[in-house]
Design a protein around this motif. Structure first.
Motif, PDB file in Angstrom:
ATOM      1  N   LEU A 152       0.829  -1.204   0.000  1.00  0.00           N
ATOM      2  CA  LEU A 152       0.000   0.000   0.000  1.00  0.00           C
ATOM      3  C   LEU A 152       0.863   1.254   0.000  1.00  0.00           C
ATOM      4  CD1 LEU A 152      -2.801  -0.932   2.569  1.00  0.00           C
ATOM      5  CD2 LEU A 152      -2.873  -1.078   0.078  1.00  0.00           C
ATOM      6  N   GLU A 153       0.468   2.213  -0.826  1.00  0.00           N
ATOM      7  CA  GLU A 153       1.164   3.487  -0.859  1.00  0.00           C
ATOM      8  C   GLU A 153       0.782   4.320   0.367  1.00  0.00           C
ATOM      9  OE1 GLU A 153       0.208   5.292  -4.561  1.00  0.00           O
ATOM     10  OE2 GLU A 153       0.913   3.592  -5.758  1.00  0.00           O
ATOM     11  N   LYS A 154       1.525   5.385   0.587  1.00  0.00           N
ATOM     12  CA  LYS A 154       1.296   6.215   1.753  1.00  0.00           C
ATOM     13  C   LYS A 154      -0.113   6.809   1.721  1.00  0.00           C
ATOM     14  CE  LYS A 154       3.250  10.092   4.360  1.00  0.00           C
ATOM     15  NZ  LYS A 154       4.304  11.134   4.420  1.00  0.00           N
ATOM     16  N   GLY A 155      -0.798   6.695   2.831  1.00  0.00           N
ATOM     17  CA  GLY A 155      -2.148   7.220   2.938  1.00  0.00           C
ATOM     18  C   GLY A 155      -3.239   6.279   2.476  1.00  0.00           C
ATOM     19  N   ARG A 156      -2.877   5.147   1.875  1.00  0.00           N
ATOM     20  CA  ARG A 156      -3.878   4.230   1.335  1.00  0.00           C
ATOM     21  C   ARG A 156      -4.515   3.366   2.424  1.00  0.00           C
ATOM     22  NH1 ARG A 156      -6.688   4.222  -2.875  1.00  0.00           N
ATOM     23  NH2 ARG A 156      -6.520   2.006  -3.289  1.00  0.00           N
ATOM     24  N   LEU A 157      -3.807   3.104   3.514  1.00  0.00           N
ATOM     25  CA  LEU A 157      -4.336   2.201   4.542  1.00  0.00           C
ATOM     26  C   LEU A 157      -5.638   2.730   5.118  1.00  0.00           C
ATOM     27  CD1 LEU A 157      -4.094  -0.279   6.347  1.00  0.00           C
ATOM     28  CD2 LEU A 157      -2.743   1.105   7.947  1.00  0.00           C
ATOM     29  N   ALA A 158      -5.682   4.014   5.449  1.00  0.00           N
ATOM     30  CA  ALA A 158      -6.893   4.583   6.053  1.00  0.00           C
ATOM     31  C   ALA A 158      -8.079   4.506   5.095  1.00  0.00           C
ATOM     32  CB  ALA A 158      -6.640   6.027   6.468  1.00  0.00           C
ATOM     33  N   VAL A 159      -7.810   4.758   3.806  1.00  0.00           N
ATOM     34  CA  VAL A 159      -8.881   4.727   2.804  1.00  0.00           C
ATOM     35  C   VAL A 159      -9.470   3.321   2.703  1.00  0.00           C
ATOM     36  CG1 VAL A 159      -9.408   5.015   0.356  1.00  0.00           C
ATOM     37  CG2 VAL A 159      -7.880   6.636   1.500  1.00  0.00           C
ATOM     38  N   ILE A 160      -8.599   2.333   2.563  1.00  0.00           N
ATOM     39  CA  ILE A 160      -9.060   0.951   2.398  1.00  0.00           C
ATOM     40  C   ILE A 160      -9.658   0.429   3.698  1.00  0.00           C
ATOM     41  CG2 ILE A 160      -8.312  -1.396   1.831  1.00  0.00           C
ATOM     42  CD1 ILE A 160      -6.175  -0.132   0.045  1.00  0.00           C
ATOM     43  N   LEU A 161      -9.092   0.847   4.816  1.00  0.00           N
ATOM     44  CA  LEU A 161      -9.609   0.415   6.109  1.00  0.00           C
ATOM     45  C   LEU A 161     -11.033   0.916   6.328  1.00  0.00           C
ATOM     46  CD1 LEU A 161      -8.728  -1.159   8.642  1.00  0.00           C
ATOM     47  CD2 LEU A 161      -7.999   1.015   9.637  1.00  0.00           C
ATOM     48  N   ARG A 162     -11.316   2.133   5.892  1.00  0.00           N
ATOM     49  CA  ARG A 162     -12.681   2.666   6.032  1.00  0.00           C
ATOM     50  C   ARG A 162     -13.653   1.863   5.170  1.00  0.00           C
ATOM     51  NH1 ARG A 162     -15.194   6.707   8.250  1.00  0.00           N
ATOM     52  NH2 ARG A 162     -13.263   7.647   9.034  1.00  0.00           N
ATOM     53  N   ARG A 163     -13.244   1.521   3.968  1.00  0.00           N
ATOM     54  CA  ARG A 163     -14.114   0.717   3.104  1.00  0.00           C
ATOM     55  C   ARG A 163     -14.336  -0.672   3.689  1.00  0.00           C
ATOM     56  NH1 ARG A 163     -10.824   2.493  -2.376  1.00  0.00           N
ATOM     57  NH2 ARG A 163     -11.598   4.654  -2.433  1.00  0.00           N
ATOM     58  N   TYR A 164     -13.253  -1.267   4.186  1.00  0.00           N
ATOM     59  CA  TYR A 164     -13.395  -2.586   4.814  1.00  0.00           C
ATOM     60  C   TYR A 164     -14.277  -2.500   6.044  1.00  0.00           C
ATOM     61  CZ  TYR A 164     -12.352  -6.373   8.001  1.00  0.00           C
ATOM     62  OH  TYR A 164     -12.474  -7.401   8.905  1.00  0.00           O
ATOM     63  N   SER A 165     -14.186  -1.426   6.775  1.00  0.00           N
ATOM     64  CA  SER A 165     -14.967  -1.270   7.997  1.00  0.00           C
ATOM     65  C   SER A 165     -16.463  -1.284   7.703  1.00  0.00           C
ATOM     66  CB  SER A 165     -14.579   0.030   8.703  1.00  0.00           C
ATOM     67  OG  SER A 165     -15.281   0.175   9.913  1.00  0.00           O
ATOM     68  N   THR A 166     -16.866  -0.686   6.586  1.00  0.00           N
ATOM     69  CA  THR A 166     -18.280  -0.711   6.197  1.00  0.00           C
ATOM     70  C   THR A 166     -18.732  -2.130   5.900  1.00  0.00           C
ATOM     71  OG1 THR A 166     -18.097   1.521   5.284  1.00  0.00           O
ATOM     72  CG2 THR A 166     -19.962   0.186   4.552  1.00  0.00           C
ATOM     73  N   VAL A 167     -17.905  -2.870   5.151  1.00  0.00           N
ATOM     74  CA  VAL A 167     -18.220  -4.273   4.859  1.00  0.00           C
ATOM     75  C   VAL A 167     -18.281  -5.084   6.147  1.00  0.00           C
ATOM     76  CG1 VAL A 167     -17.404  -6.356   3.685  1.00  0.00           C
ATOM     77  CG2 VAL A 167     -17.206  -4.138   2.558  1.00  0.00           C
ATOM     78  N   ALA A 168     -17.331  -4.829   7.045  1.00  0.00           N
ATOM     79  CA  ALA A 168     -17.287  -5.568   8.308  1.00  0.00           C
ATOM     80  C   ALA A 168     -18.523  -5.311   9.155  1.00  0.00           C
ATOM     81  CB  ALA A 168     -16.021  -5.197   9.084  1.00  0.00           C
ATOM     82  N   LEU A 169     -19.039  -4.078   9.117  1.00  0.00           N
ATOM     83  CA  LEU A 169     -20.238  -3.763   9.894  1.00  0.00           C
ATOM     84  C   LEU A 169     -21.438  -4.560   9.381  1.00  0.00           C
ATOM     85  CD1 LEU A 169     -21.666  -2.099  12.061  1.00  0.00           C
ATOM     86  CD2 LEU A 169     -21.968  -0.278  10.361  1.00  0.00           C
TER      87      LEU A 169
END
Length: 662
Positions: free
Chosen positions: A218-235
């Motif tokens: 992951l490039e810099k700053g990408r973790l938060a973006v992908i983590l937010r998307r995953y968090s929606t799926v996880a919910l």
């Protein structure tokens, strides 16, 4: 992220799962030797079967979770995407081997014979895999997992990867149709709950595991973006896993006292693990992502400690689930063949006859189908969320669209979970009422709700090359298959042809007697009806719109075919599925053929009511279209001084001067 950490976190998951499995087997007796020595497959099989089942669950989760992130969260032009597909391929390869091993251990358990290398042993194994339900289930899963493995190596196109994801999800279905499925009257509900539980738990677990493994790419700053998307799926996964787990526990445990059994104790362990995972998710959504998104900050060691804890609890839940599959339930699962005096209805459907049908029973009785309960719940929730988002930014959304959508979802909920679903397996008339409501009434309510338009307006557009729900919807509505299916003539042909093909081919028997076929039937009726109504009066984007007179002609032709079908059923003297509807043992004074003829009356009368509503809507839209065209011409005339009329009068004058006919 250090390479050692990327190895340690999956190891924590695996060790926690193995520890929970072994403790669960010891506590619940899932690996105890058989009291009959000749039926005991030996310790290798007794422990190997649950361990291989655990590996099937974990590897399948890895494949599905990484494919899901590739479809909905990752950018196909970056390294992260290719690495996720590599993870999917590796996970699917392990899934293939584990599924094949599980099938083999299951064979040894069922047949209770030692491994031999002779022709008779091979023939017996082949017969098990091709003629028994459980053998076919594990053979199918193995083949699907092998197919996913090959496709993950060969396919990189994001649209095709979506189909591979659907194939991976299907690969989890066959095993859930076996094993603990509840008592005789609950096996359909238990199977559905188990499939949803396994599927969404796999997406949840696999998505987090993929995040850990692709972090280095992951490039810099990408973790938060992908983590937010995953968090929606996880919910979403958390809600589905919790609801399906509750239904499964209710079927297999039933009473509070049974929670103190070994099976109940393992259920409590799973519940505690789920609550802990919910707490981890809440912390992640409320605090962790916000901290990481702040400029100049990055993930800290405590973040990976949080992920390690989440993976550990996921491992505990996975291990407990594998142990539960080998532990006897406190509520006996009695097959129909072992009932002392089964009724004809119990032999055919697995359930006793319900009370005689009445208007009150249709309104008050319930037979829950958790799949459609969740679909309707999420459908209402996300629609209202979209409307609220529009209003917050100052956009308007007509109130009647919201009312129609919610009402349509409530009608769908009643048809799939209420009194109609209680009687549908026993009475042809109830089945036909469900068909007409799903194919006509529900779409007439849902289509004016314009869900695609709402989604396109409410969901933020992505600018990083990944595809979210909005991007996938745009691809769908602009695709060639959708352009063909959305054509009013094609949609009408599908809608009318389905009536005859469904009821006068073996498809009707499969959809009536098989639970998977029944769910497919609901999807087909709903989608074919939705496409038909959308092509005539839809608000959502459509590849083409035929003129209103043509739409009205298509509707009238469809109404004629529909009425002819209803009359054919009403006047028919041959009983459809005579060995099913004619053998239920009803004693209500109405014969099966009379009930079938009543169903034809429902197809003719009830089905025509939505058609009449559609016809009136087309006429109304036609008149509105003429009014808009008239107003447009008036505004044009005001702007250019009625130049069009002046030009027309000049042309007539020239024709008159030249002696040409006007």
């Amino acid at each position: 992220m250090p390479r050692l950490l990327r190895i340690a976190l999956p190891a924590i998951l695996l060790l926690a799962a193995l520890a929970a499995l072994l403790v669960g087997l010891a506590f619940g007796g899932g690996a105890d030797p058989s009291l009959i020595e000749s039926l005991d497959p030996g310790p290798v099989v007794r422990y190997g079967l649950p361990i291989s089942t655990l590996l099937v669950n974990l590897a399948g989760a890895g494949a599905l979770g990484s494919l899901l992130l590739a479809c909905f969260a990752l950018d196909a032009t970056r390294t992260e995407y290719n690495q996720a597909l590599d993870i999917a391929a590796a996970s699917a390869a392990v899934w293939t081997v584990a599924a094949g091993t599980t099938g083999f251990f299951t064979f040894l358990t069922v047949y209770s014979q030692p491994v031999r290398f002779d022709e008779a042993f091979g023939d017996t194994l082949a017969s098990f895999l091709t003629t028994t339900e459980i053998g076919q289930a594990w053979l199918t899963t193995t083949l699907v997992a092998a197919g996913v493995t090959a496709l993950c190596f060969a396919v990189r196109n994001q649209t095709l990867v979506a189909f591979v994801t659907a194939l991976a999800a299907y690969g989890m279905l066959p095993p859930t149709l076996q094993g603990h499925r509840g008592g005789t009257a609950n096996h359909d509900a238990a199977s559905t709950a188990l499939f949803l539980h396994v599927l969404f738990a796999a997406a949840w677990l696999g998505g987090l595991l993929t995040l850990v493994l692709v972090r280095g790419a992951l490039e810099k700053g990408r973790l938060a973006v992908i983590l937010r998307r995953y968090s929606t799926v996880a919910l979403v996964c958390f809600v589905v896993v919790a609801v399906s787990g509750y239904v499964s526990a209710l079927i297999r445990v039933e009473t509070i006292e049974n929670l103190w059994s070994p099976y109940g104790a393992l259920v409590i362990v799973k519940v505690l693990a789920l609550l802990a995972l919910g707490a981890f998710g809440a912390v992640q959504r409320r605090f962790v992502i916000r901290r990481i998104e702040k400029p100049g900050t990055s993930e800290r060691p405590w973040f990976w400690a949080l992920v390690a804890g989440e993976l550990a609890f996921m491992g505990v839940a996975s291990g407990a689930a594998a142990a539960l599959a080998r532990t006897a339930t406190p509520v006996p699962e009695v097959p129909t063949s072992e009932l002392t005096d089964p009724s004809p209805a119990e032999i055919l459907t697995g359930r006793p006859l319900p009370p005689p049908p009445s208007f009150e029973n249709y309104l008050t009785m319930w037979n829950l189908d958790i799949l459609w309960l969740l679909i309707c719940g999420f459908g209402i929730l996300f629609y209202i969320w979209g409307v609220i988002r529009l209003h917050r930014r100052g956009d308007r959304w007509p109130w009647y669209r919201t009312v129609l959508w919610v009402l349509g979802m409530l009608v769908l909920l009643w048809v799939t979970n209420g009194g109609v679903n209680v009687y549908e397996k026993f009475l042809f008339s109830s089945h036909m009422l469900a068909h007409m409501t799903l194919g006509m009434m529900v779409p007439v309510l849902l289509v004016p709700g314009a869900p695609i338009t709402l989604a396109l307006r409410a969901i933020h557009k992505r600018d990083d090359g990944s595809r979210g729900i909005r991007e996938w919807l745009l691809i769908l509505v602009h695709s060639k298959p959708f352009a063909i299916l959305a054509n009013p003539i094609v949609a009408a042909a599908i809608f009318t042809a389905s009536l005859w093909v469904f009821y006068y081919t073996p498809v009707f028997s499969w959809a009536t007697t098989n639970h998977v076929g029944h769910e497919w039937m609901i999807v087909h009726f709903l989608l074919s009806g939705y496409l038909f109504v959308q092509s005539l009066i839809g608000i959502d984007p459509s590849p083409q719109r035929l003129p209103y007179p043509v739409r009205l002609v298509i509707l009238l032709a469809t109404m004629a075919f529909h009425a002819f079908f209803g009359l054919a059923i009403m006047s028919g003297t041959g009983l459809l599925l005579a060995d099913w509807y004619g053998a239920m043992g009803w004693d209500t004074g109405v014969t099966a053929i009379e009930d079938q003829q009543a169903g034809g009356g429902i197809a003719w009368s009830v089905g025509e009511i939505p058609n009449a509503i559609i016809a009136l809507t087309i006429v109304f839209l036609w008149s509105r279209s003429d009014e808009r065209e008239t107003k447009r011409r008036d505004r044009q005339a005001d702007r250019d001084g009625d130049a069009e009329l002046e030009e027309y009068n000049r042309m007539l004058a020239e024709r008159a001067k030249s002696g040409r006919p006007v």
